[in-house]
Design a protein around this motif. Structure first.
Motif, mmCIF file in Angstrom:
data_model
loop_
_atom_site.group_PDB
_atom_site.id
_atom_site.type_symbol
_atom_site.label_atom_id
_atom_site.label_comp_id
_atom_site.label_asym_id
_atom_site.label_seq_id
_atom_site.Cartn_x
_atom_site.Cartn_y
_atom_site.Cartn_z
ATOM 1 N N MET A 108 0.918 -0.788 0.383
ATOM 2 C CA MET A 108 0.249 -0.412 -0.039
ATOM 3 C C MET A 108 0.513 1.585 -0.190
ATOM 4 O O MET A 108 1.934 1.220 0.088
ATOM 5 C CB MET A 108 -1.285 -0.223 1.475
ATOM 6 C CG MET A 108 -0.485 0.250 2.014
ATOM 7 S SD MET A 108 -0.889 0.115 3.667
ATOM 8 C CE MET A 108 -1.977 -1.701 3.545
ATOM 9 N N ASN A 109 0.677 2.590 -0.677
ATOM 10 C CA ASN A 109 1.097 3.439 -0.511
ATOM 11 C C ASN A 109 0.185 4.615 -0.230
ATOM 12 O O ASN A 109 -1.239 4.677 -0.180
ATOM 13 C CB ASN A 109 1.987 3.787 -2.154
ATOM 14 C CG ASN A 109 0.714 4.030 -2.840
ATOM 15 O OD1 ASN A 109 -0.016 4.678 -3.150
ATOM 16 N ND2 ASN A 109 1.110 2.383 -4.305
ATOM 17 N N THR A 110 0.538 6.477 0.410
ATOM 18 C CA THR A 110 0.094 6.921 0.803
ATOM 19 C C THR A 110 -1.230 7.640 -0.530
ATOM 20 O O THR A 110 -2.454 8.023 -0.019
ATOM 21 C CB THR A 110 0.199 8.159 0.860
ATOM 22 O OG1 THR A 110 1.478 9.022 -0.109
ATOM 23 C CG2 THR A 110 1.655 7.766 2.462
ATOM 24 N N ASP A 111 -0.827 7.569 -1.384
ATOM 25 C CA ASP A 111 -1.639 7.374 -2.944
ATOM 26 C C ASP A 111 -2.734 6.783 -2.708
ATOM 27 O O ASP A 111 -3.875 7.235 -2.547
ATOM 28 C CB ASP A 111 -0.618 7.865 -3.900
ATOM 29 C CG ASP A 111 -1.750 8.144 -5.393
ATOM 30 O OD1 ASP A 111 -2.363 9.512 -5.607
ATOM 31 O OD2 ASP A 111 -1.804 6.860 -6.331
ATOM 32 N N ASP A 112 -2.690 5.482 -2.718
ATOM 33 C CA ASP A 112 -3.909 5.068 -2.737
ATOM 34 C C ASP A 112 -4.826 4.894 -1.687
ATOM 35 O O ASP A 112 -6.082 4.659 -2.042
ATOM 36 C CB ASP A 112 -3.814 3.800 -2.907
ATOM 37 C CG ASP A 112 -3.047 2.975 -3.863
ATOM 38 O OD1 ASP A 112 -3.370 3.425 -4.642
ATOM 39 O OD2 ASP A 112 -2.534 1.758 -4.687
ATOM 40 N N LEU A 113 -4.041 5.260 -0.822
ATOM 41 C CA LEU A 113 -5.043 4.792 1.028
ATOM 42 C C LEU A 113 -5.838 6.773 0.650
ATOM 43 O O LEU A 113 -6.945 6.765 0.998
ATOM 44 C CB LEU A 113 -3.707 5.232 1.985
ATOM 45 C CG LEU A 113 -2.972 4.120 2.545
ATOM 46 C CD1 LEU A 113 -2.578 4.552 3.342
ATOM 47 C CD2 LEU A 113 -4.499 3.401 2.998
ATOM 48 N N SER A 114 -4.972 7.443 0.042
ATOM 49 C CA SER A 114 -5.410 8.970 -0.411
ATOM 50 C C SER A 114 -6.619 8.778 -0.939
ATOM 51 O O SER A 114 -8.033 9.577 -0.556
ATOM 52 C CB SER A 114 -4.754 10.230 -0.221
ATOM 53 O OG SER A 114 -3.671 10.379 0.419
ATOM 54 N N TRP A 115 -7.367 7.798 -1.623
ATOM 55 C CA TRP A 115 -7.288 8.352 -2.366
ATOM 56 C C TRP A 115 -9.373 7.054 -1.991
ATOM 57 O O TRP A 115 -10.165 7.273 -2.155
ATOM 58 C CB TRP A 115 -7.304 7.121 -4.280
ATOM 59 C CG TRP A 115 -8.014 6.903 -5.058
ATOM 60 C CD1 TRP A 115 -8.796 7.893 -5.943
ATOM 61 C CD2 TRP A 115 -9.005 5.637 -5.026
ATOM 62 N NE1 TRP A 115 -9.459 7.337 -6.702
ATOM 63 C CE2 TRP A 115 -10.411 6.345 -6.330
ATOM 64 C CE3 TRP A 115 -9.181 4.233 -4.426
ATOM 65 C CZ2 TRP A 115 -11.290 5.362 -6.982
ATOM 66 C CZ3 TRP A 115 -10.559 3.502 -4.909
ATOM 67 C CH2 TRP A 115 -11.701 4.913 -6.154
ATOM 68 N N GLN A 116 -8.681 5.914 -1.263
ATOM 69 C CA GLN A 116 -9.487 5.340 -0.636
ATOM 70 C C GLN A 116 -10.182 6.192 0.410
ATOM 71 O O GLN A 116 -11.827 5.986 0.442
ATOM 72 C CB GLN A 116 -9.319 4.461 0.190
ATOM 73 C CG GLN A 116 -8.454 3.353 -0.451
ATOM 74 C CD GLN A 116 -8.290 1.618 0.525
ATOM 75 O OE1 GLN A 116 -9.057 1.001 1.386
ATOM 76 N NE2 GLN A 116 -7.244 1.513 0.614
ATOM 77 N N ALA A 117 -9.729 7.084 0.660
ATOM 78 C CA ALA A 117 -10.184 7.937 1.833
ATOM 79 C C ALA A 117 -11.293 8.957 0.955
ATOM 80 O O ALA A 117 -12.712 9.020 2.022
ATOM 81 C CB ALA A 117 -9.303 8.022 3.065
ATOM 82 N N GLY A 118 -11.002 9.829 0.541
ATOM 83 C CA GLY A 118 -11.317 10.792 -0.491
ATOM 84 C C GLY A 118 -11.997 10.039 -1.391
ATOM 85 O O GLY A 118 -13.305 10.926 -1.558
ATOM 86 N N ASN A 119 -12.313 8.777 -1.808
ATOM 87 C CA ASN A 119 -13.377 8.087 -2.380
ATOM 88 C C ASN A 119 -14.108 7.396 -2.259
ATOM 89 O O ASN A 119 -15.181 6.472 -2.919
ATOM 90 C CB ASN A 119 -12.824 8.271 -3.774
ATOM 91 C CG ASN A 119 -12.439 9.198 -4.583
ATOM 92 O OD1 ASN A 119 -12.607 9.789 -5.855
ATOM 93 N ND2 ASN A 119 -10.890 9.546 -4.495
ATOM 94 N N TYR A 120 -14.039 7.058 -0.956
ATOM 95 C CA TYR A 120 -14.742 5.584 -0.133
ATOM 96 C C TYR A 120 -14.803 4.677 -1.082
ATOM 97 O O TYR A 120 -15.725 4.215 -1.342
ATOM 98 C CB TYR A 120 -16.576 5.734 -0.581
ATOM 99 C CG TYR A 120 -16.416 7.012 0.705
ATOM 100 C CD1 TYR A 120 -16.714 6.535 2.207
ATOM 101 C CD2 TYR A 120 -17.402 8.581 0.822
ATOM 102 C CE1 TYR A 120 -17.053 7.276 3.481
ATOM 103 C CE2 TYR A 120 -17.718 9.337 1.657
ATOM 104 C CZ TYR A 120 -17.232 9.220 2.805
ATOM 105 O OH TYR A 120 -17.306 9.602 3.955
ATOM 106 N N GLY A 121 -13.307 4.571 -1.323
ATOM 107 C CA GLY A 121 -13.092 3.758 -2.065
ATOM 108 C C GLY A 121 -12.674 2.000 -1.698
ATOM 109 O O GLY A 121 -12.670 1.866 -0.647
ATOM 110 N N GLY A 122 -11.903 0.746 -2.168
ATOM 111 C CA GLY A 122 -12.390 -0.185 -1.107
ATOM 112 C C GLY A 122 -13.803 -0.491 -1.071
ATOM 113 O O GLY A 122 -14.394 -0.818 -1.312
ATOM 114 N N VAL A 123 -13.145 -1.697 -0.190
ATOM 115 C CA VAL A 123 -14.509 -1.456 0.648
ATOM 116 C C VAL A 123 -15.051 -0.083 2.052
ATOM 117 O O VAL A 123 -14.533 0.187 2.938
ATOM 118 C CB VAL A 123 -14.349 -3.173 1.605
ATOM 119 C CG1 VAL A 123 -15.877 -3.015 2.632
ATOM 120 C CG2 VAL A 123 -13.886 -4.474 0.998
ATOM 121 N N PRO A 124 -16.282 0.169 1.239
ATOM 122 C CA PRO A 124 -16.451 1.769 2.188
ATOM 123 C C PRO A 124 -17.298 1.176 3.497
ATOM 124 O O PRO A 124 -17.643 0.356 3.275
ATOM 125 C CB PRO A 124 -17.440 2.429 0.968
ATOM 126 C CG PRO A 124 -18.597 1.334 0.059
ATOM 127 C CD PRO A 124 -17.369 0.092 0.247
#
Length: 463
Positions: A1-17
């Motif tokens: 994992m990296n901060t870019d993917d984590l930020s995308w998850q948090a900002g877009n309710y990505g992954g399993v929301p």
């Protein structure tokens, strides 16, 4: 994992929301949530699992779940760990982990977060001092009042807020609109009230209202609510039946209902409608009647506003209150004056379809969608949702499996969990990488299909 993917998850309710994680937790799948955090880098799974483990006192295990995310240096994960350490009683470690440096102390957001942590550690005076340089921002003043409630610091808070409240009064007296003072007067009254000085709060805020020394309607409504909480119904009625009726009459009516005088509240509002047929009066009365189980009466009051094409449309509030009551919702939607809301015809058809599905009438619901296919993004996914709503989970799952798209697999997740197949649901749920790729393709397709002007903006609405 990296901060870019984590930020995308948090900002877009990505992954399993969060909503889906909560569904797993409700079905007792904590271990599956932990495994998804570890194996798939699912941030919302990690956050929820750590919170649940901490709640049961398993702090070491909770910290272990968070550690891979913390190791990336991602700020959100660091703060989640700090909060967990604080709840574990490891206060100094928690504070040292996220303590702001000199540059950080210039940030309102950083200071707000650290002040919350300090207050949680019982170091309220330090939290107050940290916020003082930022009290020029109205939201920081509101936060100061919030974190000091019940902390025996009301006099100190009043000292800090008073200059801003006085500045608001001066600005009004000089005919200026000073947004930096916004909210200060009602905050002052709120702190006075909680300090046991409600009469003083009423006197000060009442003088501001009488002298029109306030910047926004929030001050007026705060005064009306203050009167209502302390039983000053005579003063509240005077306010609610004068020039500020649109802002205060609903508060007066609520105060009457709170005291068991629902009939009087209804009469007051009906008289107001007869004298001044303002949409706000009809909105309050229709909602109150619905809460009392008088759906037909609520419809009669609201129906003149069913066809308005703006935010004052009175159909939507009734619909939203009945979304989990399909029989009554269908009764509402079959009313002859019910029309599409805000020029979006699909609203009415979607409501009708899901009301029918909620009653188990899946075929009729599907027929509504087929008769009005636009603007459903994918009628097959809508059909699957209707089948699931009607309780036909196996048929819904089959429909979604056949589609196999990222969106379909996202929808399939909830169906499988409801079927008791949570592990399979997690395997089939799209990964963050798949979601991001699908989003990128969709964005590129939209861009390619929209003609642009020379300045790069769309040549067609929405501009």
């Amino acid at each position: 994992m990296n901060t870019d993917d984590l930020s995308w998850q948090a900002g877009n309710y990505g992954g399993v929301p969060p909503r889906k994680v909560d569904l797993l937790m409700e079905h007792g799948h904590l271990d599956l949530v932990i495994r998804a955090a570890e194996e798939r880098g699912e941030w919302f799974c990690a956050e929820r699992a750590a919170r649940e483990l901490g709640r049961s006192g398993e702090f070491a295990r909770a910290l272990e779940v968070l550690e891979p995310f913390v190791a990336t240096g991602w700020r959100t994960a660091l703060w989640a760990k700090a909060d967990l350490l604080l709840r574990a009683g490891r206060t100094d470690e928690a504070l040292d982990l996220v303590r702001p440096d000199e540059e950080g102390r210039t940030s309102q957001h950083v200071c707000r977060d650290f002040a919350e942590l300090l207050a949680g550690a019982g170091r309220v005076d330090e939290a107050i001092e940290l916020l003082i340089p930022h009290l020029g921002a109205s939201w920081i003043r509101s936060f100061l009042v919030e974190i000091t409630e019940g902390r025996n610091r009301d006099e100190r808070v009043l000292e800090l807020i008073a200059p801003h409240a006085e500045a608001a009064r001066r600005a009004c007296g000089e005919g200026r609109w000073d947004h930096s003072c916004s909210g200060a007067q009602e905050l002052q009254a709120r702190v006075l009230e909680r300090a046991g000085r409600a009469d003083e709060a009423i006197r000060i805020l009442g003088a501001d209202v009488a002298g029109r020394r306030f910047l926004a309607q929030n001050t007026l409504t705060a005064y009306a609510e203050l009167l209502g909480r302390h039983g000053r119904l005579g003063e509240l009625r005077e306010l609610a039946t004068g020039r500020d009726a649109h802002a205060a009459l609903d508060i007066y009516a609520d105060a009457l209902r709170d005291r068991g005088r629902a009939g009087e509240a209804e009469r007051v509002m009906r008289e107001a409608i007869a004298a001044d047929d303002w949409v706000g009066y009809r909105a309050w009365l229709s909602s109150a009647l619905l809460r009392d189980g008088r759906l037909d009466d609520a419809i009669t009051v609201a129906e003149p506003g069913f066809s308005w094409y703006d935010c004052s449309n009175l159909l939507a509030p009734l619909v939203h209150a009945l979304l989990d009551r399909p029989e009554e919702l269908l009764h509402l939607l079959e009313h002859p004056l019910t029309v599409p809301h805000h020029r979006h015809e699909e609203f009415q058809h979607r409501w009708q379809a899901f009301a029918l599905a909620g009653l188990g009438r899946a075929e009729e619901a599907t027929a509504v969608v087929e008769a009005h296919p636009d603007p459903w993004t994918d009628p097959h996914i809508v059909r699957a949702g209707l089948l699931a709503t009607a309780g036909r989970l196996a048929a819904a799952a089959a429909e979604l499996r056949d589609l196999g798209t990222v969106e379909a697999r996202e929808e399939l997740f909830e169906v499988l969990v409801r079927q008791g197949r949570a592990a399979e649901a997690m395997v089939l749920h799209p990964t963050v990488a798949e979601q991001r790729a699908a989003g990128q393709r969709a964005a590129e397709a939209r861009t390619a299909s929209v003609p642009l002007r020379e300045d790069g903006y769309s040549a067609e609405p929405p501009f």
